[in-house]
Structure formats: C-alpha cells, structure tokens
Write a protein that holds these residues in place. Structure first.
Motif: not given
Length: 193
Positions: A70-77, A120-122, A157-173
C-alpha cells in the motif's frame, strides 16, 4: 541565478518516471514474496503448533506485506499526480495541450471504471485473511475464537479502508498539487529575482 529560479525540468521528470517504474515493479515482487512467506508460515504453524494463537504469526506477515504494498502504491500515485500537475497540467479550458500518460491514465479510470487491476491486491489479501483463520476456526475455543476473529477482522477492515482511500487518492492528490504548485508559482512570480 538564485536557487528559487532553478528548474530541473527533464532531469526531474526522468527521475520521477524511473521512481514510478521501480516502485511499481517492487510492489508486485513484494506482494508475491508476502504471499509466499505467508503461505509457508500458515503451513508451518498449522503443522507444528496446536495453539490457534499461532495464526497471528502469519497474519502479522500478511499485514506487514499489505502495508508495504500500500505504501508503494500510494507513493507511486502521488508522484504520478505531481507529474501530471507539474508537467502535464494546463489552465482549465485551454485547448491544444496533448494528453500525456498521467492525464490519460486518470481519464481512462473515469471513462471505463472497473476495467483495471487491483493495484493493492485487496481480494487476495482478503482471501488470505480468511484462509489464515480456518485453522483457528477448526481448533479454537469460543473466547480464543472471538479474540482471533477480531484480529483478522481488524486487518480486513484496514485493507478495506486503504482501498477506499486509494480509490479517491488520484482526484484528491490532483486537487492538492494544483493548489500547492499554483501557490508556489504565484510566490515565485511575486518574489524579486
């Protein structure tokens, strides 16, 4: 020439694209290594230990692997959005600017939702979490089952939360970098050279 006027341009762009490539590849390797180590630990703990609490050992490895992926994916995005704003972004309504990789990737996701892979291979992490709990469910007693079920559910639940954040990350970043880099450009324009 002052430091504030230095513009690394092509060198920065090349370094950022290389970082995306390297981290993207590392994310996949790390995922495969995590699943391999996790499965070996599940087999070893199921065979050697009769205590259901031993299921926490492979669960911790699974959680650690997920956090690294997740850290690698979020950083790449995040780097991708920086590139998009710094090198591909144009003023709203401007015509004639060619669509480049980061803009095209974002447009693809909006136009064709659900056609990409799971970065994220959720689903695999959910499945591994469920499989990790099977030995506990077969051998545990009620109080132990409840505590270990809670640990497994917390990870899911942690996997779900991170996946939900990643789904919004592009627009927010993208929005944040537009604000940040626009403000930075205004500061440079207003400061004496």
């Amino acid at each position: 020439m002052s430091d504030s006027s230095f513009d690394p341009g092509p060198e920065e762009f090349a370094a950022l694209r290389a970082t995306i490539r390297e981290r993207g590849s590392l994310r996949v390797v790390l995922f495969v290594a995590t699943i391999g180590l996790w499965s070996a630990l599940v087999v070893a703990t199921a065979a050697a230990l009769t205590l259901p609490v031993a299921s926490l050992i492979p669960l911790v490895v699974l959680a650690g692997g997920f956090e690294a992926v997740a850290s690698l994916h979020i950083g790449v995005e995040r780097i991708g959005r920086y590139i998009q704003v710094r090198y591909e972004w144009d003023a709203p309504g401007a015509a004639g600017v060619p669509i480049r990789w980061e803009r095209a990737a974002m447009a693809w996701g909006r136009r064709f939702p659900g056609t990409g892979t799971d970065p994220l291979f959720g689903v695999i992490f959910y499945l591994a979490t469920a499989l990790n709990f099977v030995p506990v469910a077969l051998t545990g007693v009620a109080p132990e089952l409840a505590v270990l079920a809670l640990a497994h559910l917390l990870f899911a639940a942690r996997v779900w939360r991170v996946r939900a954040w990643a789904a919004r990350q592009r627009d927010e970043d993208l929005r944040r970098y537009q604000q940040l880099l626009t403000a930075e450009g205004a500061e440079r324009a207003g400061s004496p050279g």
